[in-house]
Design a protein around this motif. Structure first.
Motif, PDB file in Angstrom:
ATOM      1  N   MET A 260       0.830  -1.214   0.000  1.00  0.00           N
ATOM      2  CA  MET A 260       0.000   0.000   0.000  1.00  0.00           C
ATOM      3  C   MET A 260       0.864   1.265   0.000  1.00  0.00           C
ATOM      4  N   LEU A 261       2.044   1.172  -0.578  1.00  0.00           N
ATOM      5  CA  LEU A 261       2.926   2.335  -0.648  1.00  0.00           C
ATOM      6  C   LEU A 261       2.342   3.378  -1.584  1.00  0.00           C
ATOM      7  N   THR A 262       2.539   4.653  -1.250  1.00  0.00           N
ATOM      8  CA  THR A 262       2.018   5.759  -2.062  1.00  0.00           C
ATOM      9  C   THR A 262       3.163   6.684  -2.459  1.00  0.00           C
ATOM     10  N   GLY A 263       2.850   7.648  -3.341  1.00  0.00           N
ATOM     11  CA  GLY A 263       3.843   8.632  -3.723  1.00  0.00           C
ATOM     12  C   GLY A 263       4.422   8.387  -5.102  1.00  0.00           C
TER      13      GLY A 263
ATOM     14  N   LEU B 285      13.162  -5.509  -9.756  1.00  0.00           N
ATOM     15  CA  LEU B 285      12.425  -4.370  -9.244  1.00  0.00           C
ATOM     16  C   LEU B 285      10.941  -4.628  -9.470  1.00  0.00           C
ATOM     17  N   SER B 286      10.234  -4.962  -8.394  1.00  0.00           N
ATOM     18  CA  SER B 286       8.800  -5.235  -8.465  1.00  0.00           C
ATOM     19  C   SER B 286       8.071  -4.271  -7.541  1.00  0.00           C
ATOM     20  N   LEU B 287       7.244  -3.419  -8.135  1.00  0.00           N
ATOM     21  CA  LEU B 287       6.488  -2.425  -7.373  1.00  0.00           C
ATOM     22  C   LEU B 287       4.992  -2.649  -7.495  1.00  0.00           C
ATOM     23  N   ARG B 288       4.593  -3.860  -7.832  1.00  0.00           N
ATOM     24  CA  ARG B 288       3.185  -4.136  -8.063  1.00  0.00           C
ATOM     25  C   ARG B 288       2.390  -4.074  -6.758  1.00  0.00           C
ATOM     26  N   SER B 289       1.100  -3.918  -6.911  1.00  0.00           N
ATOM     27  CA  SER B 289       0.165  -3.924  -5.784  1.00  0.00           C
ATOM     28  C   SER B 289       0.461  -2.818  -4.784  1.00  0.00           C
ATOM     29  N   ASN B 290       0.740  -1.623  -5.300  1.00  0.00           N
ATOM     30  CA  ASN B 290       0.883  -0.449  -4.463  1.00  0.00           C
ATOM     31  C   ASN B 290      -0.007   0.658  -5.017  1.00  0.00           C
ATOM     32  N   ARG B 291       0.225   1.872  -4.558  1.00  0.00           N
ATOM     33  CA  ARG B 291      -0.536   3.026  -5.058  1.00  0.00           C
ATOM     34  C   ARG B 291       0.438   4.120  -5.466  1.00  0.00           C
TER      35      ARG B 291
ATOM     36  N   LEU C 260      11.507  -6.500 -14.245  1.00  0.00           N
ATOM     37  CA  LEU C 260      10.899  -5.203 -13.968  1.00  0.00           C
ATOM     38  C   LEU C 260       9.392  -5.346 -14.020  1.00  0.00           C
ATOM     39  N   GLU C 261       8.745  -5.085 -12.909  1.00  0.00           N
ATOM     40  CA  GLU C 261       7.295  -5.233 -12.834  1.00  0.00           C
ATOM     41  C   GLU C 261       6.684  -4.014 -12.156  1.00  0.00           C
ATOM     42  N   LEU C 262       5.873  -3.294 -12.921  1.00  0.00           N
ATOM     43  CA  LEU C 262       5.201  -2.095 -12.423  1.00  0.00           C
ATOM     44  C   LEU C 262       3.695  -2.255 -12.533  1.00  0.00           C
ATOM     45  N   ARG C 263       3.262  -3.483 -12.497  1.00  0.00           N
ATOM     46  CA  ARG C 263       1.866  -3.801 -12.780  1.00  0.00           C
ATOM     47  C   ARG C 263       0.905  -3.103 -11.827  1.00  0.00           C
ATOM     48  N   PHE C 264      -0.287  -2.885 -12.357  1.00  0.00           N
ATOM     49  CA  PHE C 264      -1.372  -2.222 -11.629  1.00  0.00           C
ATOM     50  C   PHE C 264      -1.711  -2.957 -10.335  1.00  0.00           C
ATOM     51  N   TRP C 265      -2.839  -2.747  -9.827  1.00  0.00           N
ATOM     52  CA  TRP C 265      -3.432  -3.050  -8.526  1.00  0.00           C
ATOM     53  C   TRP C 265      -3.324  -1.809  -7.679  1.00  0.00           C
TER      54      TRP C 265
ATOM     55  N   GLU D 237      19.346   1.915 -24.106  1.00  0.00           N
ATOM     56  CA  GLU D 237      20.170   0.819 -24.615  1.00  0.00           C
ATOM     57  C   GLU D 237      20.898   0.076 -23.505  1.00  0.00           C
ATOM     58  N   LYS D 238      21.203   0.751 -22.390  1.00  0.00           N
ATOM     59  CA  LYS D 238      21.894   0.076 -21.293  1.00  0.00           C
ATOM     60  C   LYS D 238      20.992  -0.928 -20.581  1.00  0.00           C
ATOM     61  N   LEU D 239      19.702  -0.764 -20.718  1.00  0.00           N
ATOM     62  CA  LEU D 239      18.743  -1.686 -20.098  1.00  0.00           C
ATOM     63  C   LEU D 239      18.515  -2.833 -21.074  1.00  0.00           C
ATOM     64  N   ASN D 240      19.433  -3.804 -21.065  1.00  0.00           N
ATOM     65  CA  ASN D 240      19.411  -4.853 -22.090  1.00  0.00           C
ATOM     66  C   ASN D 240      19.489  -6.269 -21.529  1.00  0.00           C
ATOM     67  N   SER D 241      19.211  -6.432 -20.231  1.00  0.00           N
ATOM     68  CA  SER D 241      19.259  -7.753 -19.608  1.00  0.00           C
ATOM     69  C   SER D 241      17.897  -8.246 -19.158  1.00  0.00           C
ATOM     70  N   LEU D 242      16.842  -7.539 -19.528  1.00  0.00           N
ATOM     71  CA  LEU D 242      15.502  -7.895 -19.065  1.00  0.00           C
ATOM     72  C   LEU D 242      15.049  -9.251 -19.603  1.00  0.00           C
ATOM     73  N   LYS D 243      14.447 -10.029 -18.717  1.00  0.00           N
ATOM     74  CA  LYS D 243      13.790 -11.277 -19.101  1.00  0.00           C
ATOM     75  C   LYS D 243      12.292 -11.214 -18.816  1.00  0.00           C
ATOM     76  N   ILE D 244      11.912 -10.360 -17.876  1.00  0.00           N
ATOM     77  CA  ILE D 244      10.510 -10.138 -17.544  1.00  0.00           C
ATOM     78  C   ILE D 244      10.254  -8.639 -17.514  1.00  0.00           C
ATOM     79  N   PHE D 245       9.309  -8.185 -18.349  1.00  0.00           N
ATOM     80  CA  PHE D 245       8.980  -6.763 -18.428  1.00  0.00           C
ATOM     81  C   PHE D 245       7.463  -6.637 -18.383  1.00  0.00           C
ATOM     82  N   ILE D 246       6.928  -6.201 -17.241  1.00  0.00           N
ATOM     83  CA  ILE D 246       5.485  -6.121 -17.031  1.00  0.00           C
ATOM     84  C   ILE D 246       5.126  -4.716 -16.552  1.00  0.00           C
ATOM     85  N   ILE D 247       4.381  -3.990 -17.387  1.00  0.00           N
ATOM     86  CA  ILE D 247       3.910  -2.654 -16.996  1.00  0.00           C
ATOM     87  C   ILE D 247       2.397  -2.566 -17.197  1.00  0.00           C
ATOM     88  N   GLN D 248       1.746  -3.683 -17.085  1.00  0.00           N
ATOM     89  CA  GLN D 248       0.317  -3.806 -17.362  1.00  0.00           C
ATOM     90  C   GLN D 248      -0.538  -2.883 -16.502  1.00  0.00           C
TER      91      GLN D 248
END
Length: 238
Positions: A1-4, A19-25, A43-48, A62-73
């Motif tokens: 329930m983090l905000t800001g 870096l997973s910030l899902r399920s916050n505000r 990297l997961e910034l998914r809603f909720w 271009e430096k961000l080139n090691s991603l295997k999971i990219f979720i910004i849904q």
């Protein structure tokens, strides 16, 4: 329930892998400094509750080139899909669904090695450093994958504002298990080559609610593992 807002102090975390910030505000724009994380794998910034906005082209560098999971849904991102995202050749999950992404689908997405070839998934397993599961919508249901997350290969581009034809290049991604292009403004014909995507078991809502025309290709019958297929709300004929 983090905000800001998204913390800018992360710019010095060069060894950050997950870096997973899902399920916050959380809300606001993503700082460009996140594109400087050369080791970032997940990297997961998914809603909720999150409501990030802005163009993803501003922080996918271009430096961000090691991603295997990219979720910004389910956020409010705008602009096009950046070509620099294709530098993450080992990408296994690309989920940008339910945003306001515009433009065409980059042809370079057809060169994502991790989705096109059967490779050693042990090198893609990061469960030993991060014990949360991956939530993905397949077969119309939100499922959480934990120990099997390294075997999940999925692309979700649905509910955006993408235009023009379905890229033939996407049909080269033979290891995709799920493909969702629904609820966009895609037009033209369904590529005949789609029948070569033998690993697909979920085209659920996959191509629906677009402006596709022409005949349904008979090559779809080659997708013997397919369990869900939705072509509704188009202009198909024949």
């Amino acid at each position: 329930m983090l905000t800001g807002k998204f913390p800018h102090c992360l710019k010095n975390w060069q060894r950050l892998r997950v870096l997973s910030l899902r399920s916050n505000r959380l809300s606001g724009v993503i700082p460009s400094s996140i594109g400087q994380f050369p080791s970032l794998t997940w990297l997961e910034l998914r809603f909720w509750g999150n409501a990030f906005h802005g163009k993803i082209t501003n922080w996918i560098e271009e430096k961000l080139n090691s991603l295997k999971i990219f979720i910004i849904q389910k956020n409010h991102f705008t602009g096009g899909i950046p070509n620099s995202l294709c530098n993450n050749t080992n990408l296994r999950i690309l989920d940008i669904a339910h945003n306001s992404i515009t433009g065409t689908t980059p042809q370079c997405l057809g060169k994502l090695y991790g989705m096109a070839n059967s490779i050693n998934v042990s090198g893609l397993d990061i469960s030993h450093i991060f014990d949360e599961g991956v939530v993905q919508v397949l077969k119309g249901v939100a499922l959480e994958y934990t120990k099997t997350s390294s075997f999940l290969i999925n692309m979700g581009l649905s509910s955006n504002k993408l235009v023009e034809e379905i890229l033939v290049q996407l049909t080269r991604l033979h290891e995709l298990v799920g493909l969702n292009l629904s609820n966009n403004y895609l037009s033209g014909r369904i590529p005949v080559q789609i029948g070569a995507m033998g690993a697909l078991n979920s085209l659920f809502l996959g191509l629906s609610i677009n402006k596709l025309s022409g005949w349904i290709p008979s090559s779809l019958a080659n997708l013997t593992f397919l369990s869900h297929l939705n072509l509704s709300n188009n202009k198909l004929s024949g």
